[in-house]
Scaffold this motif. Structure first.
Motif, PDB file in Angstrom:
ATOM      1  N   LEU A  37       5.467  -0.888 -49.871  1.00 19.35           N
ATOM      2  CA  LEU A  37       5.745  -1.170 -51.276  1.00 19.35           C
ATOM      3  C   LEU A  37       5.162  -0.046 -52.134  1.00 19.35           C
ATOM      4  N   GLU A  42       2.086  -3.136 -54.924  1.00 21.11           N
ATOM      5  CA  GLU A  42       1.076  -3.618 -53.980  1.00 21.11           C
ATOM      6  C   GLU A  42      -0.184  -4.071 -54.718  1.00 21.11           C
ATOM      7  N   ARG A  93       3.138  -6.852 -48.670  1.00 22.53           N
ATOM      8  CA  ARG A  93       4.196  -6.127 -47.969  1.00 22.53           C
ATOM      9  C   ARG A  93       5.559  -6.727 -48.330  1.00 22.53           C
ATOM     10  N   ARG A  94       6.624  -5.969 -48.075  1.00 15.01           N
ATOM     11  CA  ARG A  94       7.982  -6.475 -48.288  1.00 15.01           C
ATOM     12  C   ARG A  94       8.200  -7.704 -47.421  1.00 15.01           C
ATOM     13  N   ALA A 101       8.380 -10.197 -51.563  1.00 18.80           N
ATOM     14  CA  ALA A 101       7.139  -9.700 -50.958  1.00 18.80           C
ATOM     15  C   ALA A 101       6.285 -10.876 -50.497  1.00 18.80           C
TER      16      ALA A 101
END
Length: 149
Positions: A37, A42, A93-94, A101
């Protein structure tokens, strides 16, 4: 001189290590899930995930999350004692797409019965609510919590 660890040794500290082991847990999370990201996302997600978990565990800040706790923010009593709650590590994180996310959190806490446990794991899912180009210019909170489907 650094002595290499045997292949069977864990990179994680033993349970009960306390705050001294948090850095190793953070490093293990980052190594297990490489960043995917933008740094701004993030950082925002990490802050939001920590705040939501803290609100859930301790009751502090629940009004900020009406979709999670209801309008009053006090529907369910906090499960853990605020004085013994600690987030040990967190990464964002994705989660299956550019606008989804997940924040992975590892935390420790003392429940109302007095039992202290570390290494607890919570995943909180978020969806982008503000276009990416707006957030990169310092716009407001770009993500909102979503129940995991």
């Amino acid at each position: 001189m650094t002595v290499p660890r045997p292949a069977s040794a864990s990179a994680l500290p033993p349970h009960g290590e306390g705050a001294a082991g948090d850095r190793a847990i953070q490093q293990a999370l980052e190594a297990a899930w490489p960043a995917d990201l933008p740094h701004t996302d993030e950082r925002q997600l990490g802050t939001a995930g920590r705040a939501l978990l803290r609100a859930d565990a301790t009751g502090i800040g629940r009004a900020r999350w009406p979709g999670y706790f209801g309008r009053s923010g006090h529907a369910v009593a906090p499960a853990f004692a605020a004085a013994r709650f600690r987030i040990q590590a967190a990464i964002a994180r994705r989660d299956g797409g550019p606008d989804r996310a997940v924040v992975h959190l590892v935390w420790a806490g003392c429940d109302r019965g007095g039992t202290y446990t570390d290494g607890r794991i919570t995943d909180l899912h978020f969806t982008r609510t503000t276009p990416m180009d707006t957030t990169e210019k310092g716009g407001g909170l770009a993500w909102t919590w979503q129940p995991h489907m």
